[in-house]
Design an enzyme around this catalytic site. Structure first.
Site, short mmCIF file in Angstrom:
data_model
loop_
_atom_site.label_atom_id
_atom_site.label_comp_id
_atom_site.label_asym_id
_atom_site.label_seq_id
_atom_site.Cartn_x
_atom_site.Cartn_y
_atom_site.Cartn_z
N GLU A 77 -52.83 28.16 72.03
CA GLU A 77 -54.05 28.71 71.42
C GLU A 77 -53.94 30.19 71.08
OE1 GLU A 77 -58.89 28.78 72.06
OE2 GLU A 77 -57.60 27.73 73.49
N LYS A 137 -61.05 23.60 70.96
CA LYS A 137 -62.01 22.92 71.83
C LYS A 137 -62.08 21.47 71.40
CE LYS A 137 -63.51 26.01 74.70
NZ LYS A 137 -63.24 25.85 76.14
#
Length: 353
Positions: A192, A208
């Site tokens: 990420e 997410k």
């Protein structure tokens, strides 16, 4: 050790030039200290919108930076939370690298390595109760989302560095690599991007939403109203963060809810972009995007990755963390299962399986 996110052409020719460690008890502003330290060693990051003006010919290639969640909270003016379960780790570590002779790794006898049983910070029942407590807080209007993370530790015997290095080879480990210090080491397999700055463009890629990496799992993730709603909330937060450090009116969403793979999981990722405001420096970037990041790069380019899917070693134990974002629609059992799915590849890799 392999430097996190180091260019492939440099990976086998980097040597340490200078190092800074900082802990909360030392006082001062860690973001400013990091920026000043890097500038003093030929990596001026006071204005990321301008071309690099560093000291040419010094051999400096770039730097790696680790900032703890507690240090990030301090920069944001928030409480620093519970005590660190691995207190040997600094709250800030900055390592500057230069080019040296190309390293040639010669095979040798395998080192002795034994990893003991993992001791969890909570039981599945306690984890589920914590999810329900967050949902109750959402119901009262105290918060609208919370990141809930558990910790586990396992004793080991032998050198932990080869085990931590293996994490960087996991599929999707965009920020794979190892940082080490006196009595501690951190191995990262994070996919990420917290924030990247290249040629005056600021980019963040929030992740997410998680499902098993199967055809059914992909279809479930794409169809989940809960996962999409949670993801869009995070994208909105990312847009707001970038707006604090961007030229007015330049924040855009290039890609929304793209499904990508990390190990045996599908994850939803978006890309948010903006033009950096004039005079944006590393310290401002850290303050705007805290908590918790790792940084690698050279003058004029910064790449910060969230230290998820990460393990740390102190002199006695390995440590891992796993969790997820909790919203009103979160199911306690599903959240417990998701945290286990995220940490399983990390633990298997550390064990050598």
């Amino acid at each position: 050790m392999e430097v996190p996110a180091a260019p492939a052409a440099c990976r086998d020719a980097l040597t340490e030039r200078a190092r800074l460690h900082w802990s909360r008890g030392d006082g001062g502003d860690p973001a400013a200290l990091a920026e000043e330290f890097l500038a003093a060693h030929g990596l001026p990051l006071h204005d990321l919108t301008r071309p690099a003006t560093g000291q040419h010919g010094t051999g400096v290639c770039g730097a790696a930076l680790y900032l703890s969640a507690a240090a990030g909270a301090l920069l944001a003016g928030a409480p620093t939370g519970a005590p660190e379960p691995a207190p040997a780790l600094p709250d800030l570590a900055v390592v500057v690298y230069q080019h040296g002779p190309t390293r040639v790794t010669r095979p040798g006898p395998p080192s002795s390595w034994r990893l003991g049983e993992w001791a969890e910070s909570w039981t599945p029942g306690q984890h589920a109760a914590a999810v329900d407590a967050v949902r109750a807080a959402i119901g009262r209007g105290d918060v609208y989302q919370s990141n809930l993370v558990g910790h586990a530790a396992a004793p080991y015997a032998g050198d932990p560095l080869p085990a931590l290095s293996r994490l960087g080879a996991l599929p999707g480990a965009r920020y794979g690599g190892v940082l080490t210090g006196d009595g501690w080491a951190i191995g990262c397999a994070s996919p990420e991007t917290l924030v990247e700055v290249t040629d005056g463009q600021v980019i963040t890629r929030p992740i997410k939403g998680t499902r098993p990496a199967t055809a059914t799992g992909r279809a479930e993730l794409l169809a989940s109203a809960k996962e999409r709603a949670e993801h869009i909330m995070i994208v909105d937060l990312a847009r707001n963060d970038l707006a604090r450090i961007a030229r007015t009116g330049t924040v855009t969403v290039d890609e929304l809810f793209a499904v990508r793979r990390w190990c045996d999981l599908w994850q939803a990722e978006s890309t948010v972009r903006a033009a950096a405001a004039d005079g944006l420096g590393l310290a401002d970037l850290l303050r705007a995007t805290c908590p918790g990041a790792s940084v690698t790069g050279a003058p004029g380019h910064v790449d910060l990755g969230l230290t998820i899917r990460t393990a740390a070693a102190d002199g006695q134990r390995l440590h891992t963390w796993a969790g997820g974002g909790i919203t009103w629609d979160s199911d306690a059992r599903a959240e417990v299962a998701e945290a286990a799915a995220k940490t399983t590849p990390i633990r298997a890799t550390l064990a050598g399986r």
